[in-house]
Motif scaffolding. Structure first.
Motif, PDB file in Angstrom:
ATOM      1  N   ASP A  58       0.831  -1.208   0.000  1.00 27.61           N
ATOM      2  CA  ASP A  58       0.000   0.000   0.000  1.00 27.61           C
ATOM      3  C   ASP A  58       0.868   1.262   0.000  1.00 27.61           C
ATOM      4  N   GLN A  61      -0.445   4.720   1.683  1.00 29.38           N
ATOM      5  CA  GLN A  61      -0.420   5.013   3.127  1.00 29.38           C
ATOM      6  C   GLN A  61       0.625   6.078   3.488  1.00 29.38           C
ATOM      7  N   ASP A 197       2.704  -6.257   4.987  1.00 28.64           N
ATOM      8  CA  ASP A 197       1.484  -5.567   5.409  1.00 28.64           C
ATOM      9  C   ASP A 197       1.617  -5.160   6.887  1.00 28.64           C
ATOM     10  N   GLY A 198       1.543  -3.872   7.163  1.00 29.02           N
ATOM     11  CA  GLY A 198       1.680  -3.389   8.549  1.00 29.02           C
ATOM     12  C   GLY A 198       3.128  -3.400   9.032  1.00 29.02           C
ATOM     13  N   CYS A 200       6.810  -2.446  10.113  1.00 28.48           N
ATOM     14  CA  CYS A 200       7.376  -1.225  10.703  1.00 28.48           C
ATOM     15  C   CYS A 200       8.775  -1.538  11.236  1.00 28.48           C
ATOM     16  N   GLN A 251       9.063 -10.162  11.393  1.00 32.87           N
ATOM     17  CA  GLN A 251       8.865  -9.886   9.961  1.00 32.87           C
ATOM     18  C   GLN A 251       9.596 -10.958   9.174  1.00 32.87           C
ATOM     19  N   GLU A 287       1.196 -11.388  13.986  1.00 30.89           N
ATOM     20  CA  GLU A 287       0.191 -11.059  12.971  1.00 30.89           C
ATOM     21  C   GLU A 287       0.545 -11.634  11.601  1.00 30.89           C
ATOM     22  N   SER A 289       0.488 -13.075   7.916  1.00 33.90           N
ATOM     23  CA  SER A 289      -0.418 -12.911   6.771  1.00 33.90           C
ATOM     24  C   SER A 289      -1.047 -14.272   6.470  1.00 33.90           C
ATOM     25  N   ASP A 408     -11.187  -3.240   6.123  1.00 35.37           N
ATOM     26  CA  ASP A 408     -10.324  -2.442   5.253  1.00 35.37           C
ATOM     27  C   ASP A 408      -9.333  -3.314   4.491  1.00 35.37           C
ATOM     28  N   TYR A 409      -9.338  -4.587   4.796  1.00 32.69           N
ATOM     29  CA  TYR A 409      -8.346  -5.452   4.200  1.00 32.69           C
ATOM     30  C   TYR A 409      -8.998  -6.263   3.100  1.00 32.69           C
TER      31      TYR A 409
END
Ligand SMILES: CC(=O)SCCNC(=O)CCNC(=O)[C@H](O)C(C)(C)COP(=O)(O)OP(=O)(O)OC[C@H]1O[C@@H](n2cnc3c(N)ncnc32)[C@H](O)[C@@H]1OP(=O)(O)O
Length: 468
Positions: A58, A61, A197-198, A200, A251, A287, A289, A408-409
């Motif tokens: 995305d 963003q 996704d997400g 950081c 990650q 989290e 995917s 939203d996903y």
């Protein structure tokens, strides 16, 4: 006089209206429509839009609330990202700028937010390909090669490397708080922000972070050994009460050019290999995917497939499902394996309980005869498990409700369980039967999705077993 004045006022108003009418209102352009990021291995590829173009999760963003860029006519932003040093060079092309009411987006600041310190001018970017060709080799020189029993390892004399494009591939484990490793991570971070996704930044000063780098080593024409990063995983050491540690994957990323070649699996198996050899409590993922979950399920089911201590428990469920029509109550009571079975698998493979229960359904499915009628019983069994997981069906009378909500996903469905405070049975403007019918339908959708997932994983595991 007043009339004339009125007339001149009118014409001034008309002019103003015309100006407003003709003023160009800037609709902006979505960042994802005008920014492209290319991965390049050599200076010859810089400037070419034929290079490998990535698909960020995305890009919008990073550009305000609406993800749009304002104030440019015919804007194109091409960013070339080096696979040698992970520096980035942006080329910003546009016909003109103008303020159409939304100002002019500061592109440099926005690109800095994504690429940070890796962003450099073309002249310097071109130099990095030769100057930094040993960048990765130098960073990993202090790292530890992770021995791994991956199914992919093709050299039986060593259990730590296999080959991609004719070069040897290894997984190297390092502490993120080492200066050189933290520096490398800051260069990999833009890829995390763009492709996870997400994703950081993790705190590179925290000594509990490791990085697992999957690298390809090859000799260059001058016989120097050059390492290239193909993917990586950041892994956190969590305390597990009372005296152990669990590894959590923060990650995981395989560079898009190398995806689908088994490297993600090799990375995951390397993390498990460390967890087993250092007797960690278990391995989890933050989290994950859907695709990572699928990949983990394939790997874990594969590892459990020939594990003798759990076979009697699987056989017991399978023979129960073959028995004929099942009462839902019996299904429920036989829903989960015993705590002992879960524990023995955790101790041996470091598979976390929740993950094990997902594999459990696949293991049972793999032991059923798909032609046999007991597939109907399997559906009833899965359905009872889904109900237990999500909502207690008997609680409808107690005003517990399953409600489908937009998300939203890109997920097909999201459900929330609500506890009605309204005290009446007619919470949704319908009667209790309607509420129950809707719930039943939503649960059916979930059960069908779960069964599709089980079948997909089972097929993959079966095909890998045949190949293995
Ligand atoms: C906690 C988190 O980080 S969540 C976010 C996870 N990361 C991302 O989403 C970032 C973008 N995605 C990625 O980086 C990658 O897709 C990953 C890390 C999720 C997976 O890495 P990959 O290297 O593509 O996975 P890998 O190649 O091991 O497996 C993918 C496929 O190859 C198959 N495969 C695995 N090994 C082999 C092999 N030896 N030969 C052929 N195929 C194989 C897998 O079964 C799977 O096939 P399928 O999709 O057709 O069923």
């Amino acid at each position: 006089m007043p009339l004339k004045q009125k007339g001149s006022e009118d014409s001034a108003e008309a002019k103003k209206r015309r100006r407003v009418g003709f003023a160009e209102i800037d609709a902006g352009i979505k960042a994802s429509e005008c920014i492209k990021v290319f991965l390049v291995k050599s200076e010859d590829e810089v400037g070419s839009t034929n290079s490998f173009c990535i698909s960020p999760v995305d890009l919008n963003q990073f550009f305000g609330e609406d993800g749009k860029i304002y104030g440019y006519k015919n804007l194109k932003v091409n960013v070339w990202l080096s696979l040698v040093s992970f520096h980035a060079y942006p080329e910003i092309i546009y016909d003109s700028t103008y303020d159409g009411g939304k100002g002019i987006t500061d592109l440099n600041t926005a690109l800095q937010d994504i690429f940070g310190e890796t962003l450099i001018e073309k002249e310097h970017f071109l130099i990095t390909f030769s100057r930094d060709r040993k960048f990765i080799s130098n960073v990993i020189s202090d790292g530890v090669i992770v021995p791994c029993n991956s199914l992919l390892v093709d050299d039986q004399s060593s259990n730590s490397s296999y080959h991609v494009d004719g070069s040897s591939v290894e997984v190297i484990r390092m502490k993120l708080n080492m200066l050189t490793v933290g520096f490398l991570y800051s260069h990999l971070l833009p890829l995390v922000l763009l492709l996870v996704d997400g994703g950081c930044r993790v705190d590179v000063t925290d000594p509990r972070w490791d990085i697992f780098l999957v690298v390809k080593k090859a000799k260059d024409p001058s016989s120097d050994c050059i390492a290239t990063v193909l993917g990586f995983a950041t892994v956190y050491h969590f305390f597990h009460y009372p005296d152990s540690t669990r590894l959590r994957i923060g990650q995981i990323l395989v560079l898009p050019t190398y995806q689908g070649q088994g490297l993600g699996r090799h990375l995951l198996e390397s993390v498990y290999s460390v967890a087993v050899s250092e007797n960690m409590y278990d391995v989890t993922a933050e989290e994950p995917s859907d695709y990572l979950q699928y990949l983990r399920a394939c790997i874990d089911t594969n590892r459990l497939l020939d594990f003798e201590p759990i076979k009697p428990a699987i056989d017991s469920v399978v023979s129960h499902l073959k028995e004929g029509n099942l009462s839902k109550q019996i299904c429920k009571s036989r829903s989960n394996p015993s705590a002992k079975v879960i524990e023995v698998a955790r101790q041996k493979f470091k598979i976390n309980k929740k993950q094990f229960l997902g594999c459990w359904e696949v293991l049972v499915y793999l032991n059923l005869d798909p032609e046999n009628k007991c597939m109907e019983n399997f559906k009833v069994w899965v359905s009872e498990r889904v109900k237990c997981d999500i909502v207690d069906k008997d609680a409808v009378g107690n005003k517990k409700q399953l409600i489908e909500v937009p998300n939203d996903y890109d997920h097909d469905m999201t459900f929330v369980v609500c506890w009605s405070t309204n005290g009446g049975s007619d919470d949704n403007g319908g009667n209790l039967e309607e509420v129950q019918a809707t719930q039943e339908e939503q649960l059916n959708q979930l059960v069908n999705k779960r069964i599709d997932d089980i079948v997909k994983i089972a097929k993959k595991v079966a095909s890998q077993k045949v190949r293995g």
